[in-house]
Design a protein around this motif. Sequence first.
Motif, mmCIF file in Angstrom:
data_model
loop_
_atom_site.group_PDB
_atom_site.id
_atom_site.type_symbol
_atom_site.label_atom_id
_atom_site.label_comp_id
_atom_site.label_asym_id
_atom_site.label_seq_id
_atom_site.Cartn_x
_atom_site.Cartn_y
_atom_site.Cartn_z
ATOM 1 N N SER A 194 18.759 6.338 8.077
ATOM 2 C CA SER A 194 17.824 6.029 9.160
ATOM 3 C C SER A 194 17.700 7.139 10.199
ATOM 4 O O SER A 194 16.692 7.229 10.888
ATOM 5 C CB SER A 194 18.244 4.719 9.854
ATOM 6 O OG SER A 194 18.205 3.646 8.949
ATOM 7 N N TRP A 195 18.732 7.979 10.328
ATOM 8 C CA TRP A 195 18.701 9.028 11.334
ATOM 9 C C TRP A 195 18.602 10.416 10.727
ATOM 10 O O TRP A 195 18.807 11.419 11.415
ATOM 11 C CB TRP A 195 19.937 8.928 12.232
ATOM 12 C CG TRP A 195 19.921 7.699 13.074
ATOM 13 C CD1 TRP A 195 20.576 6.528 12.849
ATOM 14 C CD2 TRP A 195 19.192 7.516 14.289
ATOM 15 N NE1 TRP A 195 20.302 5.614 13.835
ATOM 16 C CE2 TRP A 195 19.452 6.195 14.736
ATOM 17 C CE3 TRP A 195 18.338 8.327 15.034
ATOM 18 C CZ2 TRP A 195 18.894 5.680 15.902
ATOM 19 C CZ3 TRP A 195 17.781 7.807 16.198
ATOM 20 C CH2 TRP A 195 18.056 6.504 16.619
ATOM 21 N N LYS A 196 18.269 10.479 9.436
ATOM 22 C CA LYS A 196 18.166 11.770 8.763
ATOM 23 C C LYS A 196 17.072 12.639 9.370
ATOM 24 O O LYS A 196 17.283 13.815 9.679
ATOM 25 C CB LYS A 196 17.909 11.557 7.271
ATOM 26 C CG LYS A 196 17.683 12.855 6.500
ATOM 27 C CD LYS A 196 17.398 12.587 5.028
ATOM 28 C CE LYS A 196 17.119 13.888 4.298
ATOM 29 N NZ LYS A 196 16.841 13.654 2.844
ATOM 30 N N ASP A 197 15.895 12.079 9.530
ATOM 31 C CA ASP A 197 14.759 12.871 9.995
ATOM 32 C C ASP A 197 14.898 13.306 11.447
ATOM 33 O O ASP A 197 14.420 14.380 11.828
ATOM 34 C CB ASP A 197 13.457 12.081 9.819
ATOM 35 C CG ASP A 197 13.116 11.852 8.357
ATOM 36 O OD1 ASP A 197 13.590 12.626 7.510
ATOM 37 O OD2 ASP A 197 12.391 10.872 8.067
ATOM 38 N N ASN A 198 15.532 12.485 12.270
ATOM 39 C CA ASN A 198 15.526 12.749 13.704
ATOM 40 C C ASN A 198 16.813 13.347 14.260
ATOM 41 O O ASN A 198 16.818 13.847 15.383
ATOM 42 C CB ASN A 198 15.218 11.457 14.469
ATOM 43 C CG ASN A 198 13.795 10.990 14.238
ATOM 44 O OD1 ASN A 198 12.887 11.794 14.081
ATOM 45 N ND2 ASN A 198 13.591 9.682 14.203
ATOM 46 N N HIS A 199 17.914 13.269 13.495
ATOM 47 C CA HIS A 199 19.138 13.826 14.081
ATOM 48 C C HIS A 199 20.072 14.504 13.079
ATOM 49 O O HIS A 199 20.354 15.682 13.226
ATOM 50 C CB HIS A 199 19.910 12.754 14.847
ATOM 51 C CG HIS A 199 20.962 13.329 15.744
ATOM 52 N ND1 HIS A 199 20.659 13.963 16.931
ATOM 53 C CD2 HIS A 199 22.314 13.410 15.618
ATOM 54 C CE1 HIS A 199 21.777 14.398 17.499
ATOM 55 N NE2 HIS A 199 22.798 14.077 16.713
ATOM 56 N N VAL A 200 20.568 13.797 12.086
ATOM 57 C CA VAL A 200 21.613 14.393 11.240
ATOM 58 C C VAL A 200 21.055 15.313 10.171
ATOM 59 O O VAL A 200 21.800 16.108 9.579
ATOM 60 C CB VAL A 200 22.488 13.306 10.582
ATOM 61 C CG1 VAL A 200 23.193 12.481 11.641
ATOM 62 C CG2 VAL A 200 21.664 12.408 9.664
ATOM 63 N N GLY A 201 19.757 15.249 9.895
ATOM 64 C CA GLY A 201 19.168 16.148 8.912
ATOM 65 C C GLY A 201 19.741 15.944 7.517
ATOM 66 O O GLY A 201 20.354 14.920 7.204
ATOM 67 N N GLY A 202 19.571 16.954 6.687
ATOM 68 C CA GLY A 202 20.058 16.872 5.321
ATOM 69 C C GLY A 202 21.553 17.051 5.187
ATOM 70 O O GLY A 202 22.114 16.783 4.117
#
Length: 369
Positions: free
Chosen positions: A143-151
Amino acid sequence: MKTFVTVLGASIAFFLTIAMFGLTDWDRPPLAVQQSGFRGTAMDQIHTRAGAAETKAANVAPAPADPAEPGEELAGATYENVQVLKNVSVNEFNRLMVSMTEWVSPEQGCTYCHNTENMADDSLYQKKVARRMLQMTQHINESWKDNHVGGTGVTCFTCHRGQPVPAHVWFTDPGPNRPGGFTARNNGQNLAKASVGLASLPYDTLTEYLADKTIDNNAIRVNATTALPTTKGKPIQDAEKTYGLMIHMSEGLGVNCTFCHNTRAISNWSQSTPQRTTAWHGIRMVRDINGTYLEPLTSTFPTARLGVLGDVPKVNCTTCHNGQSKPLNGASMIEAYPELAKSTETASAADPVPADPAPADPAPTPAPQ
């Protein structure tokens, strides 16, 4: 005699001065400078090379376990009471269990979470917490890949670093136990607390800004948006709390204010760096973790693991970052563990499904901090 003492003192001072410049290395230590803003804005991150090397060495990600052998048999069909990882293969399941032991309890081993006489037993609170933390890890990576933790994502090691309890967790700070009266009122500040860089700022800003996932998005903003006041505005106490949070974020990431802000226009998003948007989402991610996953575990933790006010240990920026702008030197954590990249549960009435915490309002353009 007075003249002799004066001459002697002057002579000693002269020779000490010569000794200082002649015998001591007065050169500036080698610096590592990284520009984070437009040229000419002095938006630079400055560290000593020795300090940067020390921080890098303290944030090394472990090597991933050898890949699991292919297999079609699922963990949920083979083992009893598997809830979160029931839809991964048995080999992947066992590989992840071994890795989690190394990430969280290398000294205690499997017995930290499991009753080895009956692995399906849920009597140990650690197992219940670990199950919820698996859901949390999958949720962060999805859920937070795009906005914070990235790939790069996160694993248990991102926070735990080989310790059952992460080094950088926090509890609500009740302040000193003082007798009543006028002197007992310190407005929640003027104590040397590491959470605000040992400054005289309010020492429990984390509870106000990071513990509540439903907090008003304007709570942190204190800068006016117009040159002249148009409303009553916020009191200086709110500004002090905001600066306390900013100091926490600065120290947690090992950066200064210009990593996110152009300090000539702190509140102006158009003059800020992209990192400010990432941090904006990071604040909301931390609230989501604390409110959705940790606070509901209050009754699961034993009293000895709770704070003095009975609250659970919670996370903040330092928990993952540990003094770096990119945790663990930016190493990819989930590439070798795809089962942690998204939920492995099959949605049903019996399965606990984490709530979707993604902010309803889009990332700042310009959004309130």
